[in-house]
Motif scaffolding. Structure first.
Motif, PDB file in Angstrom:
ATOM      1  N   LEU A  40       1.082  -0.933  -0.212  1.00  0.00           N
ATOM      2  CA  LEU A  40       0.468   0.016  -0.030  1.00  0.00           C
ATOM      3  C   LEU A  40       0.847   1.220  -0.085  1.00  0.00           C
ATOM      4  CD1 LEU A  40      -3.192   0.202   0.033  1.00  0.00           C
ATOM      5  CD2 LEU A  40      -2.986   0.635   2.590  1.00  0.00           C
ATOM      6  N   LEU A  41       1.763   0.701   0.687  1.00  0.00           N
ATOM      7  CA  LEU A  41       2.838   2.127   0.763  1.00  0.00           C
ATOM      8  C   LEU A  41       2.869   2.761  -0.588  1.00  0.00           C
ATOM      9  CD1 LEU A  41       6.184   1.417   2.436  1.00  0.00           C
ATOM     10  CD2 LEU A  41       4.171   3.489   2.925  1.00  0.00           C
ATOM     11  N   PRO A  42       3.438   2.193  -1.667  1.00  0.00           N
ATOM     12  CA  PRO A  42       3.550   3.208  -3.226  1.00  0.00           C
ATOM     13  C   PRO A  42       2.091   4.175  -3.637  1.00  0.00           C
ATOM     14  CG  PRO A  42       4.116   1.061  -3.456  1.00  0.00           C
ATOM     15  CD  PRO A  42       3.651   0.727  -2.132  1.00  0.00           C
ATOM     16  N   VAL A  43       1.072   3.669  -3.490  1.00  0.00           N
ATOM     17  CA  VAL A  43      -0.010   4.033  -4.060  1.00  0.00           C
ATOM     18  C   VAL A  43      -0.272   5.607  -2.849  1.00  0.00           C
ATOM     19  CG1 VAL A  43      -2.247   3.586  -4.468  1.00  0.00           C
ATOM     20  CG2 VAL A  43      -0.631   1.741  -4.286  1.00  0.00           C
ATOM     21  N   ALA A  44      -0.389   5.076  -1.869  1.00  0.00           N
ATOM     22  CA  ALA A  44      -0.861   6.384  -0.583  1.00  0.00           C
ATOM     23  C   ALA A  44       0.240   7.547  -1.012  1.00  0.00           C
ATOM     24  CB  ALA A  44      -0.403   5.947   0.617  1.00  0.00           C
ATOM     25  N   VAL A  45       2.207   6.967  -0.392  1.00  0.00           N
ATOM     26  CA  VAL A  45       2.789   7.788  -0.872  1.00  0.00           C
ATOM     27  C   VAL A  45       2.104   8.683  -2.453  1.00  0.00           C
ATOM     28  CG1 VAL A  45       4.835   9.043  -1.310  1.00  0.00           C
ATOM     29  CG2 VAL A  45       4.579   7.139  -0.155  1.00  0.00           C
ATOM     30  N   ALA A  46       2.424   7.858  -3.258  1.00  0.00           N
ATOM     31  CA  ALA A  46       1.811   8.649  -4.774  1.00  0.00           C
ATOM     32  C   ALA A  46       0.699   9.639  -5.091  1.00  0.00           C
ATOM     33  CB  ALA A  46       1.539   7.832  -6.331  1.00  0.00           C
ATOM     34  N   LEU A  47      -0.231   9.153  -3.726  1.00  0.00           N
ATOM     35  CA  LEU A  47      -1.541  10.026  -4.065  1.00  0.00           C
ATOM     36  C   LEU A  47      -1.735  11.574  -2.939  1.00  0.00           C
ATOM     37  CD1 LEU A  47      -4.318   7.049  -4.147  1.00  0.00           C
ATOM     38  CD2 LEU A  47      -3.998   8.638  -4.815  1.00  0.00           C
ATOM     39  N   LYS A  48      -0.316  10.922  -2.267  1.00  0.00           N
ATOM     40  CA  LYS A  48      -0.642  12.708  -1.632  1.00  0.00           C
ATOM     41  C   LYS A  48      -0.357  13.221  -2.005  1.00  0.00           C
ATOM     42  CE  LYS A  48      -1.405  10.663   3.079  1.00  0.00           C
ATOM     43  NZ  LYS A  48      -1.735   9.267   2.704  1.00  0.00           N
ATOM     44  N   VAL A  49       1.056  13.071  -3.037  1.00  0.00           N
ATOM     45  CA  VAL A  49       2.092  13.518  -3.599  1.00  0.00           C
ATOM     46  C   VAL A  49       1.045  14.586  -5.201  1.00  0.00           C
ATOM     47  CG1 VAL A  49       3.982  13.976  -5.340  1.00  0.00           C
ATOM     48  CG2 VAL A  49       3.832  12.681  -2.480  1.00  0.00           C
ATOM     49  N   VAL A  50       0.170  13.966  -5.233  1.00  0.00           N
ATOM     50  CA  VAL A  50      -0.221  14.304  -6.802  1.00  0.00           C
ATOM     51  C   VAL A  50      -1.168  15.453  -6.201  1.00  0.00           C
ATOM     52  CG1 VAL A  50      -2.338  13.307  -8.044  1.00  0.00           C
ATOM     53  CG2 VAL A  50      -0.588  12.349  -7.267  1.00  0.00           C
ATOM     54  N   PHE A  51      -1.628  15.279  -5.285  1.00  0.00           N
ATOM     55  CA  PHE A  51      -2.909  15.724  -4.729  1.00  0.00           C
ATOM     56  C   PHE A  51      -1.779  17.103  -3.840  1.00  0.00           C
ATOM     57  CE2 PHE A  51      -5.804  12.090  -4.826  1.00  0.00           C
ATOM     58  CZ  PHE A  51      -6.632  12.935  -5.157  1.00  0.00           C
ATOM     59  N   PHE A  52      -1.277  17.006  -3.138  1.00  0.00           N
ATOM     60  CA  PHE A  52      -0.652  17.806  -2.607  1.00  0.00           C
ATOM     61  C   PHE A  52       0.080  19.006  -3.719  1.00  0.00           C
ATOM     62  CE2 PHE A  52       0.848  17.896   2.038  1.00  0.00           C
ATOM     63  CZ  PHE A  52       0.440  17.017   2.591  1.00  0.00           C
ATOM     64  N   TRP A  53       0.565  18.310  -4.996  1.00  0.00           N
ATOM     65  CA  TRP A  53       1.105  19.143  -6.037  1.00  0.00           C
ATOM     66  C   TRP A  53      -0.318  19.573  -6.904  1.00  0.00           C
ATOM     67  CZ3 TRP A  53       5.472  19.421  -9.242  1.00  0.00           C
ATOM     68  CH2 TRP A  53       5.443  19.414 -10.006  1.00  0.00           C
ATOM     69  N   VAL A  54      -1.720  19.333  -7.154  1.00  0.00           N
ATOM     70  CA  VAL A  54      -2.528  19.975  -7.067  1.00  0.00           C
ATOM     71  C   VAL A  54      -3.161  21.035  -6.552  1.00  0.00           C
ATOM     72  CG1 VAL A  54      -5.734  19.395  -7.683  1.00  0.00           C
ATOM     73  CG2 VAL A  54      -3.642  17.533  -8.503  1.00  0.00           C
ATOM     74  N   CYS A  55      -3.149  21.118  -5.205  1.00  0.00           N
ATOM     75  CA  CYS A  55      -3.039  22.294  -4.396  1.00  0.00           C
ATOM     76  C   CYS A  55      -2.273  23.111  -4.082  1.00  0.00           C
ATOM     77  CB  CYS A  55      -4.061  21.933  -2.696  1.00  0.00           C
ATOM     78  SG  CYS A  55      -4.677  20.205  -2.518  1.00  0.00           S
ATOM     79  N   GLY A  56      -1.344  23.043  -5.453  1.00  0.00           N
ATOM     80  CA  GLY A  56      -0.960  24.183  -5.214  1.00  0.00           C
ATOM     81  C   GLY A  56       0.831  24.347  -3.822  1.00  0.00           C
TER      82      GLY A  56
END
Length: 629
Positions: free
Chosen positions: A50-66
């Motif tokens: 689960l680690l790579p998915v959880a980390v990737a999703l958080k990084v993506v949404f942090f990027w989207v939120c600027g």
């Protein structure tokens, strides 16, 4: 191919790497807490998958939120809200992923509660830590010595300063100063009159008070200077200055908070409190629609355009979008100065310059013929009283002949409006300058009645204008005195240059023909008090600088008037402008005017004075005006 600026930033990759580690640690900690730090082998494999998915999703949404566009050292409350939203959306996406791939079979539900909470705490904590380190890096010992009594601490650098006013503006300004490493200030607290604030702390700074106790507060805090915010520099400024004199503190004015916030100025842009601040003037409110109606897309001519009033008129006029601004002045340096200011500071290019004298009829007529001005502001005049007492023919040549020349050209070429800048010294004049300006007012009435609408605007002394007493006093104070005042009881009306120019422009919109407008000048000021105030504002002790009384100069009054007997005033549509209620008298006898001009042509001083008396019966020339009341 050009790399986007954000991707070219090396710090971005450090941020991504560091935060990825924090997100991974959050999920690991969630599993550890769920299983009391003893994760079974099956769940350990589940966590690793689960680690790579959880980390990737958080990084993506942090990027989207600027959240990777900003700098962590400037993290604020808004960033924490963004982190909360990004973590929530990332966790929802992770739950959807797990539900879609395994229908939550065998997954501990509590992990999906602990994971976002820990991720939020870690992300916020990292940013707050970075900001804290940057804020303390200028003086890294501050955090260590903050817990110690002040006597054990090394003395802080910068001027020890108190801020007047512990209101919201004062608190925000204090925060701005504290955030600037090299402000040159060491804040020691606030001073406030509100009992509800006294004794409290704002940003770690104590609130003292009231202002009347400033002497003891200054001694206790070892303050060297008082900082006054733009909001406090109103009706209370006189009280603040008096308190600073008693406490022997310097006083500085802070820039407006809106200017700091907009980036126009730095919080370090302190300035000395000027005498203009003590006048306590309210902001001039202009009828911008009315002014725009007669200036927008019009050709506007300003005589004396390089002078103190003329140049400020130009600054005000360009706000309303004239088609062309004609700058007419006899002084080469002044004309060049206002031209360069309009071009380089204001970016205004629709102007032409005319170097010449207003009494040059051929030149004036040629300018009017070529430019066809719709509006004329006639500010060209000699106004230094003692100088014109010694050279009275120049008052006639410039103030009378020049004014008549421009008025005649305005009528001949069909200008729509003509505004004569007059003076309070035209009222019961005791000097040549005032009498010459009164003659110009009378001439103006004689031209009224055609296509051109004539009006005059009468006001008193203008702070900072050429010939003003303020620059003289300042230079005398810098030399250590004495400050020379003519008489202990002499008073004058004062107005700032921008205020005077704005009201002249406003009066131009109000005129219907032949009016003399009077600007409300407030209360007259004793010149001796003005000298004392300037000594205090210069950081000097009034007891150490002598104020020397030299006697009234030729042509001077003890006090000035804005209206003469029988005139009276009427209100206009503007709160600061009145109009005289009087018969619009004019010069009836051209022979008297011819006689006056003839005396001026042959430089006959007494002949000029007699001629002015014939035209202005209330003119009473005196060599020493102390007897005039």
């Amino acid at each position: 191919m050009k790399v986007p600026r954000l991707l070219a930033n090396k710090n971005l990759y450090l941020m991504l790497l560091g935060e990825s580690g924090l997100f991974a640690m959050a999920l690991v900690m969630a599993f550890l807490l769920r299983f009391e730090f003893d994760i079974p082998a099956d769940f350990f494999r589940q966590m690793v998958g689960l680690l790579p998915v959880a980390v990737a999703l958080k990084v993506v949404f942090f990027w989207v939120c600027g959240l990777y566009r900003g700098m962590w050292r400037y993290t604020g409350l808004a960033d924490l809200w963004k982190i909360g939203r990004a973590v929530f959306m990332a966790e929802v996406a992770l739950i959807i992923y797990v539900a879609f791939t395994s229908h939550f079979q065998g997954y501990p539900r509590s992990v999906f509660i602990l994971d976002p909470l820990l991720a939020f705490v870690f992300a916020c904590g990292a940013r707050v830590l970075i900001r804290s380190l940057y804020e303390t890096s200028a003086q890294p010992k501050d955090w260590l010595f903050a817990l110690l009594p002040e006597r054990f601490c090394a003395p802080a650098s910068g001027i020890r300063a108190l801020i007047v006013g512990a209101d919201a503006d004062g608190a925000r300004i204090a925060k701005e100063i504290l955030d600037v490493r090299d402000s040159g200030l060491h804040l020691v607290g606030f001073v406030d009159d509100d009992p509800a604030r006294i004794g409290r702390n704002i940003h770690g700074l104590p609130v003292y008070g009231p202002l009347a106790a400033l002497v003891s507060v200054a001694q206790m805090t070892r303050a060297e200077e008082i900082l006054v915010s733009a909001g406090q520099a109103g009706g209370h400024l006189r009280e603040i200055v008096d308190a600073c004199e008693s406490a022997q503190l310097g006083i500085k004015k802070l820039p407006a908070l809106a200017d700091i916030a907009s980036g126009k100025v730095s919080v370090k842009a302190l300035r000395d409190v000027r005498y203009e601040d003590l006048l306590g003037r309210e902001e001039v409110h202009l009828d911008e629609a009315g002014i725009k109606g007669y200036l927008a897309d019009k050709v506007v001519l300003v005589t004396g355009a390089g002078g103190s009033i003329g140049s400020e008129l130009c600054r005000q006029i360009i706000r309303f979008g004239p088609r062309l601004l004609v700058l007419f002045d006899a002084g080469e340096e002044n004309l060049y100065s206002i031209e360069m200011e309009l071009l380089h500071q204001h970016g205004f290019t629709r102007y032409v310059t005319v170097l010449g004298q207003v009494q040059d009829a051929a030149l004036v007529d040629a300018v009017f013929a070529a430019r066809q001005p719709h509006v004329v502001f006639h500010a060209a005049a000699y106004k230094h009283v003692p100088m014109l007492e010694g050279n009275p023919w120049q008052a006639v040549t410039n103030n009378i002949v020049g004014s008549r020349t421009v008025m005649e050209a305005s009528v001949r070429h069909g200008a729509g409006r003509f505004v004569l800048v007059s003076t309070d010294k035209a009222v019961r004049p005791t000097n040549v300058m005032g009498a010459s300006k009164r003659v110009a007012e009378l001439l103006m009435h004689g031209f009224q009645g055609g296509e051109t609408t004539f009006m005059a605007v009468r006001f008193g002394n203008v702070l900072g204008s050429s010939g003003s007493v303020i620059p003289l006093f300042r230079s005398q104070i810098e030399r250590g005195g004495p400050v020379t005042v003519t008489h202990p009881e002499v008073t004058r009306y004062f107005m700032t240059i921008p205020e005077a120019a704005q009201l002249i422009v406003q009066a131009g919109a109000l005129g219907r023909g032949g009016e003399i407008f009077v600007l409300k000048m407030g209360q007259p000021v004793r010149i001796a008090d003005l000298a004392r105030d300037l000594i205090i504002l210069s950081g000097k002790d009034p007891a150490e600088i002598e104020v020397k009384f030299t006697g009234l100069r030729p042509g001077e009054k003890l006090y000035e008037e804005l209206i003469t007997a029988g005139e009276g005033v009427l209100e206009t549509g503007h709160e600061k402008i009145m109009v005289l209620r009087s018969e619009k008298t004019q010069i009836e006898n051209d022979e008297k005017l011819v006689t006056l001009l003839e005396a001026a042509r042959f430089f006959e001083a007494e002949g000029v004075r007699r001629g002015l008396q014939d035209l202005v019966p209330e003119y009473t020339p005196v060599s020493n005006a102390a007897e005039v009341h």
